[in-house]
Design a protein around this motif. Sequence first.
Motif, PDB file in Angstrom:
ATOM      1  N   ALA A 178       0.822  -1.211   0.000  1.00 29.56           N
ATOM      2  CA  ALA A 178       0.000   0.000   0.000  1.00 29.56           C
ATOM      3  C   ALA A 178       0.852   1.255   0.000  1.00 29.56           C
ATOM      4  N   SER A 179       2.109   1.148   0.431  1.00 25.21           N
ATOM      5  CA  SER A 179       2.970   2.330   0.490  1.00 25.21           C
ATOM      6  C   SER A 179       3.378   2.805  -0.890  1.00 25.21           C
ATOM      7  N   VAL A 180       3.075   2.024  -1.910  1.00 23.22           N
ATOM      8  CA  VAL A 180       3.430   2.424  -3.268  1.00 23.22           C
ATOM      9  C   VAL A 180       2.535   3.548  -3.750  1.00 23.22           C
ATOM     10  N   ALA A 181       1.271   3.581  -3.289  1.00 19.92           N
ATOM     11  CA  ALA A 181       0.294   4.558  -3.761  1.00 19.92           C
ATOM     12  C   ALA A 181       0.734   5.994  -3.523  1.00 19.92           C
ATOM     13  N   PRO A 182       1.228   6.376  -2.323  1.00 18.98           N
ATOM     14  CA  PRO A 182       1.677   7.762  -2.144  1.00 18.98           C
ATOM     15  C   PRO A 182       2.776   8.152  -3.109  1.00 18.98           C
ATOM     16  N   ALA A 183       3.653   7.201  -3.467  1.00 18.89           N
ATOM     17  CA  ALA A 183       4.719   7.505  -4.413  1.00 18.89           C
ATOM     18  C   ALA A 183       4.151   7.895  -5.758  1.00 18.89           C
ATOM     19  N   GLU A 184       3.044   7.201  -6.162  1.00 26.38           N
ATOM     20  CA  GLU A 184       2.421   7.516  -7.451  1.00 26.38           C
ATOM     21  C   GLU A 184       1.856   8.925  -7.427  1.00 26.38           C
ATOM     22  N   LYS A 185       1.250   9.357  -6.304  1.00 30.26           N
ATOM     23  CA  LYS A 185       0.717  10.702  -6.205  1.00 30.26           C
ATOM     24  C   LYS A 185       1.826  11.730  -6.286  1.00 30.26           C
ATOM     25  N   THR A 186       2.968  11.417  -5.679  1.00 26.79           N
ATOM     26  CA  THR A 186       4.100  12.334  -5.748  1.00 26.79           C
ATOM     27  C   THR A 186       4.559  12.517  -7.178  1.00 26.79           C
ATOM     28  N   ILE A 187       4.574  11.414  -7.943  1.00 24.49           N
ATOM     29  CA  ILE A 187       4.962  11.492  -9.346  1.00 24.49           C
ATOM     30  C   ILE A 187       3.997  12.361 -10.127  1.00 24.49           C
ATOM     31  N   GLU A 188       2.681  12.217  -9.838  1.00 26.69           N
ATOM     32  CA  GLU A 188       1.680  13.004 -10.541  1.00 26.69           C
ATOM     33  C   GLU A 188       1.842  14.482 -10.239  1.00 26.69           C
ATOM     34  N   ARG A 189       2.161  14.833  -8.983  1.00 25.75           N
ATOM     35  CA  ARG A 189       2.324  16.227  -8.622  1.00 25.75           C
ATOM     36  C   ARG A 189       3.541  16.838  -9.297  1.00 25.75           C
ATOM     37  N   SER A 190       4.569  16.016  -9.569  1.00 23.37           N
ATOM     38  CA  SER A 190       5.798  16.534 -10.164  1.00 23.37           C
ATOM     39  C   SER A 190       5.696  16.717 -11.664  1.00 23.37           C
ATOM     40  N   GLN A 191       4.588  16.281 -12.272  1.00 23.76           N
ATOM     41  CA  GLN A 191       4.465  16.383 -13.717  1.00 23.76           C
ATOM     42  C   GLN A 191       4.385  17.830 -14.183  1.00 23.76           C
ATOM     43  N   THR A 192       3.943  18.728 -13.336  1.00 21.07           N
ATOM     44  CA  THR A 192       3.749  20.109 -13.736  1.00 21.07           C
ATOM     45  C   THR A 192       5.050  20.807 -14.083  1.00 21.07           C
ATOM     46  N   VAL A 193       6.180  20.331 -13.610  1.00 25.66           N
ATOM     47  CA  VAL A 193       7.461  20.969 -13.870  1.00 25.66           C
ATOM     48  C   VAL A 193       8.243  20.242 -14.953  1.00 25.66           C
ATOM     49  N   ASN A 194       7.677  19.235 -15.568  1.00 22.44           N
ATOM     50  CA  ASN A 194       8.371  18.481 -16.590  1.00 22.44           C
ATOM     51  C   ASN A 194       8.385  19.250 -17.906  1.00 22.44           C
ATOM     52  N   LYS A 195       9.366  18.940 -18.731  1.00 20.14           N
ATOM     53  CA  LYS A 195       9.516  19.588 -20.021  1.00 20.14           C
ATOM     54  C   LYS A 195       8.411  19.137 -20.975  1.00 20.14           C
ATOM     55  N   LEU A 228       5.907  -4.676  -9.471  1.00 24.13           N
ATOM     56  CA  LEU A 228       6.613  -5.875  -9.921  1.00 24.13           C
ATOM     57  C   LEU A 228       7.700  -6.270  -8.925  1.00 24.13           C
ATOM     58  N   GLU A 229       8.451  -5.297  -8.458  1.00 21.15           N
ATOM     59  CA  GLU A 229       9.496  -5.595  -7.474  1.00 21.15           C
ATOM     60  C   GLU A 229       8.887  -6.194  -6.212  1.00 21.15           C
ATOM     61  N   ARG A 230       7.727  -5.680  -5.803  1.00 19.03           N
ATOM     62  CA  ARG A 230       7.089  -6.179  -4.585  1.00 19.03           C
ATOM     63  C   ARG A 230       6.633  -7.621  -4.760  1.00 19.03           C
ATOM     64  N   TYR A 231       6.026  -7.898  -5.923  1.00 20.10           N
ATOM     65  CA  TYR A 231       5.577  -9.273  -6.175  1.00 20.10           C
ATOM     66  C   TYR A 231       6.755 -10.233  -6.276  1.00 20.10           C
ATOM     67  N   GLN A 232       7.846  -9.791  -6.886  1.00 18.60           N
ATOM     68  CA  GLN A 232       9.029 -10.656  -6.977  1.00 18.60           C
ATOM     69  C   GLN A 232       9.583 -10.966  -5.596  1.00 18.60           C
ATOM     70  N   ALA A 233       9.494  -9.995  -4.685  1.00 20.52           N
ATOM     71  CA  ALA A 233       9.960 -10.236  -3.319  1.00 20.52           C
ATOM     72  C   ALA A 233       9.036 -11.181  -2.565  1.00 20.52           C
ATOM     73  N   MET A 234       7.769 -11.249  -2.990  1.00 20.63           N
ATOM     74  CA  MET A 234       6.798 -12.111  -2.311  1.00 20.63           C
ATOM     75  C   MET A 234       6.932 -13.579  -2.688  1.00 20.63           C
ATOM     76  N   VAL A 235       7.676 -13.867  -3.762  1.00 23.00           N
ATOM     77  CA  VAL A 235       7.782 -15.258  -4.234  1.00 23.00           C
ATOM     78  C   VAL A 235       8.355 -16.147  -3.142  1.00 23.00           C
ATOM     79  N   SER A 236       9.391 -15.684  -2.475  1.00 29.29           N
ATOM     80  CA  SER A 236      10.051 -16.518  -1.460  1.00 29.29           C
ATOM     81  C   SER A 236       9.188 -16.720  -0.207  1.00 29.29           C
TER      82      SER A 236
END
Length: 304
Positions: free
Chosen positions: A61-78, A180-188
């Motif tokens: 669930a901690s991945v979701a806030p990261a996605e919001k941060t990415i969306e907020r940073s789009q305004t300064v992109n080229k 994907l990284e999270r699911y790969q870590a869950m395999v073990s």
Amino acid sequence: MKRTTIALALSFVLLASASCNQSREQEVSMPEMDYAVSENKDSNVAPKSIRLKGSDAAAAASVAPAEKTIERSQTVNKPKIIREGNISIESKDVKTSKKNLDQQLKQMGGYYERESANTDNNNRISYDLVLRIPSDKLDGFLTSVENGKDKITSKSLTSEDVSLQYYDLESRLKSKRAYLERYQAMVSSAKNVKELLEIQEQIRQLQEEIDSSESVMRNLSGQVNYSSLRINLFDYQSNLPMGSNSFWSRVKSSFGFGGDLIANIVLGIIGLWPIFLIGSVVVFLILRWRNRRKVRFQSRNQSL
């Protein structure tokens, strides 16, 4: 005194009860939860949900806030702009103009995506070219062509802003990679075969979506970084109404037509050589027969 003691005892009981309720709520807030990668716009298959527990669910669930941060940073992109153009060039020396285009394109760091040459009935050459030029050098290339000796008969440029599509795709791609990284870590940590198969299926679907998104991003990046310019390069005589010397072009064409007519007549006469040969033989035989007849007639007159 007794009332005070009783009041303090009741307060203590209420505080203990509140603490117990709070701890129970915290326990309830961390139950088994269904976690699934949300279906994206660019995905045709919605992945199945996998039941995660405790720390796994919290980490996912901690991945979701990261996605919001990415969306907020789009305004300064080229801005991401795709530029395309079409121009027609009228030239008095097509071959020389083509060499100049080759040299300018090489200096700009571009390349030919398509290159074709055509020759008409009058042996005039024309080129249909599609150039890929670095976007930041497109204006310089056009200025160089316009300042040359050739005439620009038509020109059109278009621009398309794909920033929203590009950065939305980039954001979703980062989110998918994190999942994907999270699911790969869950395999073990899979508890049984069923859970392992479900995790592997999620990994497969995510990997396919990531590959597809990366392909789209590469395509968009290529169109943004390199502008497309289609050039129609032709001889000025091919467009007499728009040519700069249309009268003299017609005079030259008339001389050329006369020369072609004479050449065709000569070639036609040469092509009739069998008729001339047979006619010559026939005439020779007729003349020979007349000569013999004349000699006989003279001999007969002399004998009389």
